[in-house]
Each structure stands twice: as structure tokens, then as C-alpha cells.
Design an enzyme around this catalytic site. Sequence first.
Site, PDB file in Angstrom:
ATOM      1  N   TYR A  65       8.973   5.335   5.643  1.00 30.66           N
ATOM      2  CA  TYR A  65       9.610   5.942   4.473  1.00 30.66           C
ATOM      3  C   TYR A  65      11.067   5.485   4.416  1.00 30.66           C
ATOM      4  O   TYR A  65      11.817   5.686   5.377  1.00 30.66           O
ATOM      5  CB  TYR A  65       9.569   7.468   4.560  1.00 30.66           C
ATOM      6  CG  TYR A  65       8.213   8.078   4.274  1.00 30.66           C
ATOM      7  CD1 TYR A  65       7.934   8.642   3.032  1.00 30.66           C
ATOM      8  CD2 TYR A  65       7.213   8.095   5.235  1.00 30.66           C
ATOM      9  CE1 TYR A  65       6.697   9.212   2.760  1.00 30.66           C
ATOM     10  CE2 TYR A  65       5.970   8.656   4.981  1.00 30.66           C
ATOM     11  CZ  TYR A  65       5.727   9.221   3.737  1.00 30.66           C
ATOM     12  OH  TYR A  65       4.504   9.773   3.479  1.00 30.66           O
ATOM     13  N   HIS A  80       3.170   2.216  -1.402  1.00 28.68           N
ATOM     14  CA  HIS A  80       2.113   3.185  -1.692  1.00 28.68           C
ATOM     15  C   HIS A  80       2.530   4.209  -2.728  1.00 28.68           C
ATOM     16  O   HIS A  80       1.755   4.546  -3.623  1.00 28.68           O
ATOM     17  CB  HIS A  80       1.663   3.917  -0.427  1.00 28.68           C
ATOM     18  CG  HIS A  80       0.476   4.799  -0.678  1.00 28.68           C
ATOM     19  ND1 HIS A  80       0.600   6.133  -0.993  1.00 28.68           N
ATOM     20  CD2 HIS A  80      -0.850   4.517  -0.731  1.00 28.68           C
ATOM     21  CE1 HIS A  80      -0.599   6.639  -1.194  1.00 28.68           C
ATOM     22  NE2 HIS A  80      -1.494   5.684  -1.047  1.00 28.68           N
ATOM     23  N   HIS A  81       3.716   4.747  -2.616  1.00 23.39           N
ATOM     24  CA  HIS A  81       4.215   5.628  -3.660  1.00 23.39           C
ATOM     25  C   HIS A  81       5.733   5.680  -3.623  1.00 23.39           C
ATOM     26  O   HIS A  81       6.360   5.318  -2.624  1.00 23.39           O
ATOM     27  CB  HIS A  81       3.624   7.044  -3.545  1.00 23.39           C
ATOM     28  CG  HIS A  81       4.237   7.880  -2.453  1.00 23.39           C
ATOM     29  ND1 HIS A  81       3.680   7.993  -1.206  1.00 23.39           N
ATOM     30  CD2 HIS A  81       5.366   8.624  -2.426  1.00 23.39           C
ATOM     31  CE1 HIS A  81       4.434   8.786  -0.456  1.00 23.39           C
ATOM     32  NE2 HIS A  81       5.468   9.182  -1.178  1.00 23.39           N
ATOM     33  N   HIS A  92       7.425   5.089   0.076  1.00 20.43           N
ATOM     34  CA  HIS A  92       6.490   5.115   1.192  1.00 20.43           C
ATOM     35  C   HIS A  92       5.830   3.741   1.274  1.00 20.43           C
ATOM     36  O   HIS A  92       5.116   3.325   0.358  1.00 20.43           O
ATOM     37  CB  HIS A  92       5.449   6.204   0.975  1.00 20.43           C
ATOM     38  CG  HIS A  92       4.348   6.200   1.996  1.00 20.43           C
ATOM     39  ND1 HIS A  92       3.157   6.875   1.817  1.00 20.43           N
ATOM     40  CD2 HIS A  92       4.244   5.607   3.217  1.00 20.43           C
ATOM     41  CE1 HIS A  92       2.381   6.690   2.868  1.00 20.43           C
ATOM     42  NE2 HIS A  92       3.013   5.925   3.727  1.00 20.43           N
ATOM     43  N   HIS A 124      -3.188  15.564  -4.558  1.00 18.55           N
ATOM     44  CA  HIS A 124      -2.839  14.636  -3.478  1.00 18.55           C
ATOM     45  C   HIS A 124      -3.330  15.095  -2.117  1.00 18.55           C
ATOM     46  O   HIS A 124      -3.064  16.207  -1.674  1.00 18.55           O
ATOM     47  CB  HIS A 124      -1.321  14.462  -3.400  1.00 18.55           C
ATOM     48  CG  HIS A 124      -0.909  13.550  -2.285  1.00 18.55           C
ATOM     49  ND1 HIS A 124      -1.106  12.194  -2.337  1.00 18.55           N
ATOM     50  CD2 HIS A 124      -0.348  13.804  -1.074  1.00 18.55           C
ATOM     51  CE1 HIS A 124      -0.666  11.653  -1.209  1.00 18.55           C
ATOM     52  NE2 HIS A 124      -0.212  12.612  -0.432  1.00 18.55           N
ATOM     53  N   HIS A 142      -4.462  12.737   1.835  1.00 16.04           N
ATOM     54  CA  HIS A 142      -4.408  11.409   2.455  1.00 16.04           C
ATOM     55  C   HIS A 142      -5.839  10.886   2.658  1.00 16.04           C
ATOM     56  O   HIS A 142      -6.749  11.211   1.913  1.00 16.04           O
ATOM     57  CB  HIS A 142      -3.612  11.467   3.751  1.00 16.04           C
ATOM     58  CG  HIS A 142      -2.137  11.566   3.535  1.00 16.04           C
ATOM     59  ND1 HIS A 142      -1.215  11.668   4.566  1.00 16.04           N
ATOM     60  CD2 HIS A 142      -1.394  11.570   2.397  1.00 16.04           C
ATOM     61  CE1 HIS A 142       0.005  11.730   4.071  1.00 16.04           C
ATOM     62  NE2 HIS A 142      -0.081  11.684   2.755  1.00 16.04           N
ATOM     63  N   MET A 171      -2.424  15.991   3.914  1.00 16.26           N
ATOM     64  CA  MET A 171      -1.728  16.879   2.991  1.00 16.26           C
ATOM     65  C   MET A 171      -2.768  17.502   2.067  1.00 16.26           C
ATOM     66  O   MET A 171      -3.883  16.992   1.936  1.00 16.26           O
ATOM     67  CB  MET A 171      -0.687  16.125   2.169  1.00 16.26           C
ATOM     68  CG  MET A 171       0.526  15.660   2.949  1.00 16.26           C
ATOM     69  SD  MET A 171       1.734  14.865   1.848  1.00 16.26           S
ATOM     70  CE  MET A 171       3.114  14.700   2.996  1.00 16.26           C
TER      71      MET A 171
END
Length: 560
Positions: A200, A230-231, A296, A377, A379, A452
Site C-alpha cells: 500500500y 488493484h484499487h 493497493h 467488498h 478478498h 474483509m
Amino acid sequence: MCSLLPFFSLLLICATGSWAMDVTMPFMEYLDQEQLVCLKWGFDNPVGDITFQLAVNTTGWVGFGLSPNGDMKGSDIVIGGVGSSGSYFSDQYATGNSMPLEDAQQSYTLLSVRENEGQTVMTFKRPIKTCDDKDFQITAQPIKLIFAYGKTDEISYHGSRRGTKEVNLLNYMPKSIPTNSSYLSATVDNIIVPSNTTYYHCKVMKFPKLNTKHHIYQIEPVIDHLDLVHHMLLYHCPPKVTEPYDKPCYMGDIGDSCFGVVASWGVGGGVYKLPENVGIPIGGENSDALYRLEIHYNNPERKEGIKDSSGLRLHYTAKLRQHDVGIMTTGVLPGRVKYDIPAKANQFLTYAMCNTSYFSKFFNPVPDLQVFAVLLHTHLAGRKVRVGHFRNERQIDFLGIDENYNFDLQQTVSLGSIKTIKQGDEIVVECTYNTTNRASVTKMGLATTDEMCLAFLFYYPAINITSCVSIPDARGVPMDAEKIPVDKITEYEMMLKKAPQYQAILNSNHNTFLFQNGTVRDLMKTPAACQIRNTSNRFSTSWIVNLAGIILVLLWIILM
């Protein structure tokens, strides 16, 4: 030449399809270039009913259909109108370029049809998923919509009065050219991505000063490496954050407290445009505020020496919309919390809740929150996510359902109708995981291999609450996920569900308030995916989403 009066009438009918005016059918498209054929639509949930309203500049018959390629053959069609002896309506299907045939199973229900100032307006509905092989199945992919109409009520060849347009009914985003190309750039500058599997990176920055309040209306990703990024999230920082920096995230810096979500993108997403009556506020009295860009990077191959300058462009306008957008995080409190998922579980469910009755402790009165989109959301182990909406201890709706969750497709879905959260309503977020391929416990956390369970609600008008999340008090649960046998996994799951919930509510200043003894209520079953319409009732009464991925991590709250 045709009269301009019908044209202006059609414009009026379609104008009432704006987000501010029609909460049941918030989407609208003209199907023809002359803007004489207007379609509005909305839906209750992804496996419920979808409602259409077709307005056409004619007093003759009108037809609408779903086609595999834009032609007649294989199309699912409805034809209706108002004739000399009253209204008529029929569910039909086409086998070729000829008169369509009446469907033995009438999956469409006429709600109303009327003529007004030279226009025919027909409102009807059908299940999104039907059991009729003559029906065209509606999915989250673009569909060729076809239309035709006649000058009279004698149903005959339409001639040139026909057309087709491709529209994504369940994941709609209007295609329009911005009149104002001004944008703010939030990007990293040629950083070197380390070879960690999960990394991150955070950049705290200040934007050019905007002396007056503006609205962000479009979020555009700028991606250097689609295989790594990824985001991305852009957060608004509280006043205590005064200095910019550019470094790894969550190293104990004051910028870690920036958690007011402003914009986001996730893998699988693209440009996102907000509904026309809402905007993300920026500038004005907050011109001196700092913002934190969080990216991320997911690097399972541990690639080395890669330089990246990814980020977001925020298109903005000085012409303010009607409402400021708020984004509220609900679900399981992320970070280092005790909510472990056992290994070798074919199915394991986690639960979290948000009781909005506590909002009145921070401000009063609490406005009704109009939810127009949701992002779900988890994982890699996530398989399903459901978000239940409760009022007076009874479930009244789902705010989100994804029975086939895909970690590599993180996108916000616009609700097919606006959902109203009133003070005192409760939200329950349920996530389903599969860990049959894992030899050890999966913990809640930041890494892709952690888990998550979050639902991000996009709503208006914005209030000063950014998160309403919870975690079970596991102290009374006698089982340990590290040692639990496979045949006891369901029992362990239910113990955690029934345990009292600690609820955490955060505001934009990163103030945290904790409440005890929350209750997770039981969710109803997901509506059946295949519905057969009762054809004996032809007149009866009657959900959507796209922003791009978002993950909000509250590392500063640790509940054990």
C-alpha cells in the site's frame, strides 16, 4: 412536419425521469437520435422485477423489445397501446423478420398505458430472471434494445419507424460528453513498486485552491500497470493533517487518519460518472484541506524495479448539483480484529450491523439518507455478500446482493431504485467465504490473503459520518478457529453471529464512538432467481450500480 408540442411533451415526460424526480425509475435513455422515443426504467433487486416506461411520439401502437443482435429474430417483445375499445398489451416473441407471435407465458405485466397530447406512455414490468425460454434473459451485460411504432392502432409493418440501441439495464452509466473538462490530478510520481505480494502506497497532497465550492461529477482512472494496481482511494484528511508526504501506508503517520472517502477505483472498473443531481464537494471553505491517495499494489509474482505513476483524475464543475454525496462504510470492522475464519470451510458466514439510531447522538435532526449505489467488498476467499435493510426489527429490503462475488471485478452498482434509510433503521452485512484450499486460519486484515467484509453505501445528502461498522464480542465464544474441527464450523459461525456486537461509528474528523450490545438480525432468503408470472393478474404494482472499487481500513481501532 410534425408538431413541436408532442416533442416538448416527450421531453417533459423524460425529464421527470431524473434522479431527483423519480426514485422508482431513475434511469433514462432516448432510443432514437430524434429523441422521440424515451425509455425509463428501474428495479427492486437484481433478481426481482424490472419496471419500464416507454414514451413515444405517436397515438398508435408502440413496441419494445430485447434482442440478441438488434434484429427481430430471437427478440423478446411487448406491444401495446390505447385503441377505440380501450387498452391492449401483449408479451410476444419473434422468430424472424415477420409479425411476432404471442408468448404462451405472459411474463410482462402492464401497469398502465395512456395517451397524452400526442404521446403514448406505456408502463410495464417483468421479472429480471424468468423461466420462459421465449424470454430474453436480462443480465449485467449490455443488451440491444429495439423499438417500433405505428401511426394507428392497427398493428402492421412499421417501416422506418424502428430502431435499436445498446444499453446496460442492470449496470447503467450514462454516456455523455463533459461540457467542462477541468479536472484535478491525484497521482503518484514514478514511484518504485517493491516486490512484496501486497503493498500500500500513500501520498498526502494538497490540490490547487478552489475559492468556491465545486462538485466532482466524474472519476477517471489513470493506470500505468493494470497487472499490479488493484484499487485506489482518495481520502479527505481531518484538519490535524497539515503536511504532505509520499511513502508506504500505515507506518504510524498522522495521514493514516485520513478516512473520508472522496473517490475510488478498483480492478475491473472504468470511468465513473455520478448521477446528475449529486456531486462530491470540493473547494470553498475546505480549499486548504489535504487529501490522501492510497494505492493497493497486488504483486503475486513479486516483480522488481517497476515504476508507477497511477492515480485518479477528478473532473469537476462550478455548477453545483442538488445534493452532496456521502459514502458510508458498513460491515465488519477492518484491521486487526478477532473474527477468524476457520480453514477447510466449504462455507463460513460473517456478520456485522449498523444501528442508525445512534446517529442522533452526533447531530439532530438526522435526515433521511437516499442510497443510490453500493459497492460490496471481500478478498480472495469471498463468495457472496448480502446487505439487509431493517426497520422496526423487520427486514424491508436488500441494499445489495452479490451471489457470485468476483474479487477481480470491483465495481459499484447503481441501485435500480433509490433506497431510503430512516433514523433508527438497521443494516446487516453478511459475507460468505470458502477456505477449502487453505491450511490455516484466515484473519481480517489488509493483505489480499486476509479477509474483509464491507459494503460501501453511496447516498445523499451527505452527513458527517464516514463509517458504521461492528465486530462481535468473541470473549464468550468457547471455540478457537485455530483448533475447530470441520464438523463444528457451523456451530462456531452461529456463536459469533449471536454474540453481542461492538459498534464503531466514525466521523470525518476521525473521532470514534463505540456502542455495545448490538444485535445481528436474521436475513431473509435471497429472492428466487427464476420467476413465473401469474398471468391471471395483468395489472399489479412493481435495484442498480457503477463507481469503481473501494476498501476502507480503520487500523486505529482494535477490538479484541
